[in-house]
Write a protein that holds these residues in place. Structure first.
Motif, PDB file in Angstrom:
ATOM      1  N   PRO A  66       5.638  39.490  -6.533  1.00 55.10           N
ATOM      2  CA  PRO A  66       6.599  40.599  -6.486  1.00 55.10           C
ATOM      3  C   PRO A  66       6.404  41.491  -5.274  1.00 55.10           C
ATOM      4  CG  PRO A  66       4.916  41.002  -8.154  1.00 55.10           C
ATOM      5  CD  PRO A  66       4.691  39.618  -7.656  1.00 55.10           C
ATOM      6  N   ASP A  67       5.205  41.473  -4.691  1.00 54.14           N
ATOM      7  CA  ASP A  67       4.914  42.296  -3.524  1.00 54.14           C
ATOM      8  C   ASP A  67       4.788  41.390  -2.297  1.00 54.14           C
ATOM      9  OD1 ASP A  67       4.113  44.116  -1.677  1.00 54.14           O
ATOM     10  OD2 ASP A  67       2.372  44.851  -2.805  1.00 54.14           O
ATOM     11  N   ASN A  68       5.466  41.768  -1.235  1.00 54.59           N
ATOM     12  CA  ASN A  68       5.420  40.959  -0.018  1.00 54.59           C
ATOM     13  C   ASN A  68       4.030  40.892   0.601  1.00 54.59           C
ATOM     14  OD1 ASN A  68       8.167  40.423  -0.189  1.00 54.59           O
ATOM     15  ND2 ASN A  68       8.735  42.226   1.039  1.00 54.59           N
ATOM     16  N   GLN A  69       3.149  41.832   0.208  1.00 52.89           N
ATOM     17  CA  GLN A  69       1.803  41.828   0.748  1.00 52.89           C
ATOM     18  C   GLN A  69       0.912  40.781   0.088  1.00 52.89           C
ATOM     19  OE1 GLN A  69       1.150  43.750   3.335  1.00 52.89           O
ATOM     20  NE2 GLN A  69       3.211  44.627   3.252  1.00 52.89           N
ATOM     21  N   GLU A  70       1.370  40.175  -1.004  1.00 54.02           N
ATOM     22  CA  GLU A  70       0.578  39.188  -1.718  1.00 54.02           C
ATOM     23  C   GLU A  70       1.145  37.789  -1.474  1.00 54.02           C
ATOM     24  OE1 GLU A  70       0.508  40.262  -5.785  1.00 54.02           O
ATOM     25  OE2 GLU A  70      -0.397  42.243  -5.447  1.00 54.02           O
ATOM     26  N   ASN A  71       0.308  36.809  -1.729  1.00 56.03           N
ATOM     27  CA  ASN A  71       0.727  35.421  -1.547  1.00 56.03           C
ATOM     28  C   ASN A  71       1.340  34.864  -2.816  1.00 56.03           C
ATOM     29  OD1 ASN A  71      -0.326  35.353   1.100  1.00 56.03           O
ATOM     30  ND2 ASN A  71      -2.372  34.819   0.321  1.00 56.03           N
ATOM     31  N   ASP A  72       2.272  33.944  -2.626  1.00 56.74           N
ATOM     32  CA  ASP A  72       2.848  33.257  -3.777  1.00 56.74           C
ATOM     33  C   ASP A  72       1.773  32.393  -4.447  1.00 56.74           C
ATOM     34  OD1 ASP A  72       5.145  34.447  -2.921  1.00 56.74           O
ATOM     35  OD2 ASP A  72       6.015  32.613  -2.051  1.00 56.74           O
ATOM     36  N   GLN A  73       1.916  32.227  -5.760  1.00 55.12           N
ATOM     37  CA  GLN A  73       0.930  31.466  -6.516  1.00 55.12           C
ATOM     38  C   GLN A  73       1.497  30.098  -6.870  1.00 55.12           C
ATOM     39  OE1 GLN A  73      -0.386  33.471 -10.027  1.00 55.12           O
ATOM     40  NE2 GLN A  73      -2.169  32.154 -10.316  1.00 55.12           N
ATOM     41  N   VAL A  74       0.820  29.033  -6.391  1.00 58.50           N
ATOM     42  CA  VAL A  74       1.285  27.678  -6.648  1.00 58.50           C
ATOM     43  C   VAL A  74       1.111  27.353  -8.126  1.00 58.50           C
ATOM     44  CG1 VAL A  74       0.976  25.245  -6.105  1.00 58.50           C
ATOM     45  CG2 VAL A  74       0.742  26.968  -4.302  1.00 58.50           C
ATOM     46  N   VAL A  75       2.139  26.746  -8.732  1.00 57.98           N
ATOM     47  CA  VAL A  75       2.121  26.378 -10.147  1.00 57.98           C
ATOM     48  C   VAL A  75       1.808  24.896 -10.320  1.00 57.98           C
ATOM     49  CG1 VAL A  75       3.510  26.242 -12.244  1.00 57.98           C
ATOM     50  CG2 VAL A  75       3.705  28.247 -10.749  1.00 57.98           C
ATOM     51  N   ILE A  76       2.513  24.052  -9.600  1.00 62.09           N
ATOM     52  CA  ILE A  76       2.332  22.600  -9.678  1.00 62.09           C
ATOM     53  C   ILE A  76       2.800  21.985  -8.359  1.00 62.09           C
ATOM     54  CG2 ILE A  76       4.592  22.172 -10.701  1.00 62.09           C
ATOM     55  CD1 ILE A  76       3.276  20.003 -12.445  1.00 62.09           C
ATOM     56  N   MET A  77       2.243  20.817  -8.006  1.00 59.98           N
ATOM     57  CA  MET A  77       2.571  20.197  -6.716  1.00 59.98           C
ATOM     58  C   MET A  77       2.564  18.680  -6.855  1.00 59.98           C
ATOM     59  SD  MET A  77       0.546  20.503  -3.067  1.00 59.98           S
ATOM     60  CE  MET A  77       1.061  22.181  -2.771  1.00 59.98           C
ATOM     61  N   TYR A  78       3.465  18.077  -6.059  1.00 60.46           N
ATOM     62  CA  TYR A  78       3.507  16.616  -5.921  1.00 60.46           C
ATOM     63  C   TYR A  78       3.403  16.299  -4.440  1.00 60.46           C
ATOM     64  CZ  TYR A  78       5.197  11.787  -6.081  1.00 60.46           C
ATOM     65  OH  TYR A  78       5.307  10.417  -5.942  1.00 60.46           O
ATOM     66  N   SER A  79       2.388  15.510  -4.065  1.00 64.15           N
ATOM     67  CA  SER A  79       2.195  15.174  -2.656  1.00 64.15           C
ATOM     68  C   SER A  79       1.415  13.873  -2.559  1.00 64.15           C
ATOM     69  CB  SER A  79       1.428  16.298  -1.935  1.00 64.15           C
ATOM     70  OG  SER A  79       1.225  15.988  -0.576  1.00 64.15           O
ATOM     71  N   GLY A  80       1.870  13.005  -1.646  1.00 63.27           N
ATOM     72  CA  GLY A  80       1.189  11.732  -1.455  1.00 63.27           C
ATOM     73  C   GLY A  80       1.195  10.877  -2.705  1.00 63.27           C
ATOM     74  N   ASP A  81       2.338  10.879  -3.406  1.00 63.61           N
ATOM     75  CA  ASP A  81       2.504  10.092  -4.638  1.00 63.61           C
ATOM     76  C   ASP A  81       1.492  10.490  -5.728  1.00 63.61           C
ATOM     77  OD1 ASP A  81       4.560   8.687  -3.415  1.00 63.61           O
ATOM     78  OD2 ASP A  81       3.218   7.084  -2.722  1.00 63.61           O
ATOM     79  N   ARG A  82       1.106  11.748  -5.703  1.00 62.71           N
ATOM     80  CA  ARG A  82       0.144  12.217  -6.701  1.00 62.71           C
ATOM     81  C   ARG A  82       0.545  13.611  -7.171  1.00 62.71           C
ATOM     82  NH1 ARG A  82      -6.414  13.046  -5.788  1.00 62.71           N
ATOM     83  NH2 ARG A  82      -6.846  13.820  -7.894  1.00 62.71           N
ATOM     84  N   THR A  83       0.321  13.877  -8.475  1.00 65.68           N
ATOM     85  CA  THR A  83       0.670  15.169  -9.072  1.00 65.68           C
ATOM     86  C   THR A  83      -0.580  16.033  -9.211  1.00 65.68           C
ATOM     87  OG1 THR A  83       2.494  14.170 -10.339  1.00 65.68           O
ATOM     88  CG2 THR A  83       1.675  16.307 -11.083  1.00 65.68           C
ATOM     89  N   TYR A  84      -0.429  17.318  -8.874  1.00 66.28           N
ATOM     90  CA  TYR A  84      -1.517  18.292  -9.005  1.00 66.28           C
ATOM     91  C   TYR A  84      -1.026  19.419  -9.934  1.00 66.28           C
ATOM     92  CZ  TYR A  84      -3.180  15.834  -4.852  1.00 66.28           C
ATOM     93  OH  TYR A  84      -3.587  14.869  -3.961  1.00 66.28           O
TER      94      TYR A  84
END
Length: 364
Positions: A66-84
């Motif tokens: 919500p604050d531009n001074q903070e970083n977004d928080q990753v929830v889930i990711m798919y990369s290189g045919d793999r799920t994180y």
């Protein structure tokens, strides 16, 4: 048209064609989704690839700060045919891709066991070089209203304002309250004033016709709960009679206390009087000398001479003399003291002094 102008137009058209043919997310963005706590939600993110998108596929879901001074928080990711899936400890085990193979064009995710902390803005970003696109959507996890409590504030008497309250301990705002009467005319009294946000109904100048069963419903966008109460508008109380009863009760209590105190005072004085009587008996004069000892002072001869010279005819006042003036006979001297017991003097409980013992031993 000048040559320079024609060159700019061709360049712009080529850029537009390149963007049109690149990766695109087809799901709508900027939407808001309301879900109840404890439930689940599916966040849609469908995309299509362009023929020129030849790089590796990367999909990233993040919770925007919500604050531009903070970083977004990753929830889930798919990369290189793999799920994180373990980027966010608070969502571990609760967030998954809907498709077993997201590279087929479905980057949607599901979030289960929703909590209030899951509320926020979610962003889906899909990248396959040179194509890239993203969409944002708002998730609001709302708490369903808890079971409300219906009650009456103040006395429910005719001629007074009666307040009906409907309150709940939990529930996401905004909450809306509605009241209805379910008995009798099944309509709220004409003098009733309803507060939909506060859950209050004020029946002004209530009358007996306002009596009945009332029903309250509290609701928000994810659920509702209800409660009922029974209102009985009674005639006004007789305050004068109540005050008189209170005064009479107080007087009776004071009278009882006075009687108890009087009885205690009387008992104390009686005990004091008995104690004084006992003290007077203890201070009495010593008992007279025993007649048996007096009788031994006389000899037998002197007794006879005295008795011979004395006769009733010679002593005219003989008949009025006390029996203590008589000279004891010899038989009386020989009589044991036990044959003539003297009446015991009055005694105090628990006391026997030497004076009383002497009185008890002396003959009559």
């Amino acid at each position: 048209m000048a040559p320079s102008t024609r060159c700019v137009s061709v360049f712009q058209l080529s850029l537009l064609a390149g963007f049109a043919l690149g990766l695109q997310i087809t799901s709508p963005g900027g939407i808001s989704i309301d879900k109840p706590s404890g439930g689940s939600v599916s966040l849609d993110c469908q995309f299509v690839l362009a023929s020129g998108d030849s790089g590796p596929l990367d999909i990233e879901w993040s919770l925007v700060a919500p604050d531009n001074q903070e970083n977004d928080q990753v929830v889930i990711m798919y990369s290189g045919d793999r799920t994180y899936e373990d980027y966010n400890p608070l969502m571990k085990g609760r967030v998954h891709f809907n498709s077993a193979d997201p590279k087929n064009g479905d980057a949607s995710i599901s979030l289960t066991g929703l909590k209030s902390s899951d509320s926020g803005t979610y962003q889906c970003k899909v990248k396959k070089a040179p194509g890239i696109d993203n969409r944002k959507m708002i998730l609001r996890v709302l708490v369903r209203p808890a079971k409300p409590r219906c009650h009456i504030e103040g006395p429910a008497e005719e001629g007074k304002d009666v307040v009906l309250k409907c309150t709940t301990s939990d529930g996401s705002q905004p909450l809306k309250y509605t009241w209805e009467k379910t008995s009798g005319s099944k309509t709220l009294p004409a003098s009733a004033v309803l507060d939909p946000a506060g859950g209050t109904v004020i029946v002004k100048n209530a009358s007996s016709s306002a009596s009945g069963t009332y029903h309250c419903v509290v609701a928000n966008s994810v659920g509702s709960e209800e409660c009922t109460l029974q209102l009985n508008v009674a005639p006004p109380q007789n305050t004068a009679g109540i005050a008189a009863a209170v005064i009479i009760s107080i007087l009776l209590i004071l009278i009882i206390i006075a009687i108890i105190l009087f009885c205690l005072w009387r008992a104390r004085n009686k005990k004091k009087y008995e104690k004084e009587i006992c003290n007077e008996i203890r201070e009495d004069v010593p008992p007279p000398t025993s007649r048996a000892s007096m009788a031994r002072s006389f000899t037998v001869g002197s007794q006879r001479s005295s008795l011979g010279s004395m006769s009733p005819s010679n002593i005219p006042e003989f008949h009025i003399k006390s029996q203590y003036g008589k000279v004891p006979l010899s038989e009386e001297f020989e009589r044991p003291p036990s044959h003539n017991p003297a009446p015991p003097p009055p005694r105090c409980p628990g006391w026997l002094g030497p004076t009383s013992a002497a009185w008890a031993a002396s003959p009559s």
